[in-house]
Scaffold this motif. Structure first.
Motif, PDB file in Angstrom:
ATOM      1  N   LEU A  87       0.769  -1.091  -0.293  1.00 26.89           N
ATOM      2  CA  LEU A  87       0.117  -0.248  -0.129  1.00 26.89           C
ATOM      3  C   LEU A  87       1.246   0.945   0.594  1.00 26.89           C
ATOM      4  O   LEU A  87       0.125   2.548  -0.280  1.00 26.89           O
ATOM      5  CB  LEU A  87      -0.865  -0.133   1.766  1.00 26.89           C
ATOM      6  N   GLY A  88       2.202   1.300  -0.060  1.00 25.66           N
ATOM      7  CA  GLY A  88       3.199   2.426   0.279  1.00 25.66           C
ATOM      8  C   GLY A  88       2.987   3.078   1.575  1.00 25.66           C
ATOM      9  O   GLY A  88       3.159   3.764   1.629  1.00 25.66           O
ATOM     10  N   ARG A  89       2.237   2.473   2.516  1.00 22.26           N
ATOM     11  CA  ARG A  89       2.109   2.319   4.088  1.00 22.26           C
ATOM     12  C   ARG A  89       3.359   2.816   4.554  1.00 22.26           C
ATOM     13  O   ARG A  89       4.226   1.326   4.266  1.00 22.26           O
ATOM     14  CB  ARG A  89       1.108   2.210   4.337  1.00 22.26           C
ATOM     15  N   VAL A  90       3.914   3.441   5.443  1.00 22.05           N
ATOM     16  CA  VAL A  90       5.409   3.631   5.809  1.00 22.05           C
ATOM     17  C   VAL A  90       4.622   3.651   7.712  1.00 22.05           C
ATOM     18  O   VAL A  90       4.069   3.745   7.871  1.00 22.05           O
ATOM     19  CB  VAL A  90       6.182   5.239   6.083  1.00 22.05           C
ATOM     20  N   THR A  91       5.059   2.162   8.438  1.00 20.33           N
ATOM     21  CA  THR A  91       4.782   1.522   9.093  1.00 20.33           C
ATOM     22  C   THR A  91       5.872   1.780  10.272  1.00 20.33           C
ATOM     23  O   THR A  91       6.885   2.107  10.254  1.00 20.33           O
ATOM     24  CB  THR A  91       4.839  -0.240   9.185  1.00 20.33           C
ATOM     25  N   ASP A  92       5.817   0.849  11.618  1.00 21.78           N
ATOM     26  CA  ASP A  92       6.583   1.642  12.472  1.00 21.78           C
ATOM     27  C   ASP A  92       7.858   0.466  12.487  1.00 21.78           C
ATOM     28  O   ASP A  92       9.334   1.149  12.542  1.00 21.78           O
ATOM     29  CB  ASP A  92       5.930   1.174  14.360  1.00 21.78           C
ATOM     30  N   PHE A  93       7.593   0.038  11.409  1.00 22.60           N
ATOM     31  CA  PHE A  93       8.683  -1.505  11.171  1.00 22.60           C
ATOM     32  C   PHE A  93       9.499  -0.354  10.287  1.00 22.60           C
ATOM     33  O   PHE A  93      10.861  -0.468  10.508  1.00 22.60           O
ATOM     34  CB  PHE A  93       8.548  -2.293  10.411  1.00 22.60           C
ATOM     35  N   ASP A  94       9.197   0.016   9.161  1.00 27.65           N
ATOM     36  CA  ASP A  94       9.978   0.688   7.716  1.00 27.65           C
ATOM     37  C   ASP A  94      10.604   2.490   9.180  1.00 27.65           C
ATOM     38  O   ASP A  94      12.133   2.439   8.937  1.00 27.65           O
ATOM     39  CB  ASP A  94       9.228   1.509   7.031  1.00 27.65           C
ATOM     40  N   LEU A  95       9.657   2.609   9.920  1.00 21.44           N
ATOM     41  CA  LEU A  95      10.571   4.215  10.705  1.00 21.44           C
ATOM     42  C   LEU A  95      12.115   3.223  11.309  1.00 21.44           C
ATOM     43  O   LEU A  95      12.767   4.322  11.540  1.00 21.44           O
ATOM     44  CB  LEU A  95       9.683   4.970  11.741  1.00 21.44           C
ATOM     45  N   ALA A  96      11.967   2.379  12.107  1.00 22.81           N
ATOM     46  CA  ALA A  96      12.900   2.404  13.079  1.00 22.81           C
ATOM     47  C   ALA A  96      14.151   1.370  11.842  1.00 22.81           C
ATOM     48  O   ALA A  96      15.195   1.667  12.269  1.00 22.81           O
ATOM     49  CB  ALA A  96      12.420   0.766  14.207  1.00 22.81           C
ATOM     50  N   ARG A  97      13.714   1.001  10.653  1.00 31.40           N
ATOM     51  CA  ARG A  97      15.281   0.787  10.349  1.00 31.40           C
ATOM     52  C   ARG A  97      15.256   1.500   9.437  1.00 31.40           C
ATOM     53  O   ARG A  97      16.735   1.590   9.337  1.00 31.40           O
ATOM     54  CB  ARG A  97      14.138   0.014   8.168  1.00 31.40           C
ATOM     55  N   ASP A  98      14.872   2.994   9.041  1.00 32.61           N
ATOM     56  CA  ASP A  98      15.681   3.985   8.739  1.00 32.61           C
ATOM     57  C   ASP A  98      16.056   4.686   9.622  1.00 32.61           C
ATOM     58  O   ASP A  98      17.376   5.851   9.943  1.00 32.61           O
ATOM     59  CB  ASP A  98      14.351   5.201   8.453  1.00 32.61           C
ATOM     60  N   LEU A  99      15.429   4.508  10.723  1.00 38.72           N
ATOM     61  CA  LEU A  99      16.252   5.048  12.363  1.00 38.72           C
ATOM     62  C   LEU A  99      17.502   4.541  12.008  1.00 38.72           C
ATOM     63  O   LEU A  99      18.918   5.343  12.243  1.00 38.72           O
ATOM     64  CB  LEU A  99      15.793   4.797  13.616  1.00 38.72           C
ATOM     65  N   GLN A 100      17.886   3.412  11.873  1.00 30.33           N
ATOM     66  CA  GLN A 100      19.177   2.323  11.908  1.00 30.33           C
ATOM     67  C   GLN A 100      20.326   3.321  10.734  1.00 30.33           C
ATOM     68  O   GLN A 100      21.083   3.167  11.052  1.00 30.33           O
ATOM     69  CB  GLN A 100      18.911   0.922  11.699  1.00 30.33           C
TER      70      GLN A 100
END
Length: 115
Positions: free
Chosen positions: A71-84
């Motif tokens: 869906l192209g939705r950013v989730t907490d999982f995606d944000l955590a990956r980006d934070l890394q």
């Protein structure tokens, strides 16, 4: 039928984008996902619909959430990956990124910071 094709093409674009972000060829991405190159390429171009099992393999192999792919939705999982990724930046790189982000928010007429 037309809607299904459009959905598959949009998901394929997100898969291709993520693969390129990771610097992978289709062959390497397919291997990481445990899928055949032919199937992976077909999914990436929107030529195949994806079953749940294959979606799980794609998400895991591309290190992204299924929501992001579907869906192209950013989730907490995606944000955590980006934070890394951000944690790997040195001070100068981080400041450059913040400047770019502030300009991006300004261009969208959004406040760059809370408050």
């Amino acid at each position: 039928m037309k809607r299904d094709l459009l959905f598959a093409k949009e998901m394929g674009k997100r898969i291709a984008q993520r693969r390129k972000e990771l610097g992978l060829t289709q062959e390497k991405a397919a291997e990481r996902c445990g899928l055949s190159l032919q199937f992976f390429a077909s999914v990436e171009t929107g030529g195949k619909n994806v079953r749940a099992e294959s979606l799980a393999k794609l998400a895991e192999g591309l290190e992204v959430s299924a929501d992001q792919l579907l869906l192209g939705r950013v989730t907490d999982f995606d944000l955590a990956r980006d934070l890394q990724c951000l944690k790997r930046l040195n001070e100068e790189e981080y400041q450059r990124l913040m400047t770019v982000m502030e300009q991006f928010f300004w261009a969208l007429d959004l406040p760059p910071k809370d408050g």
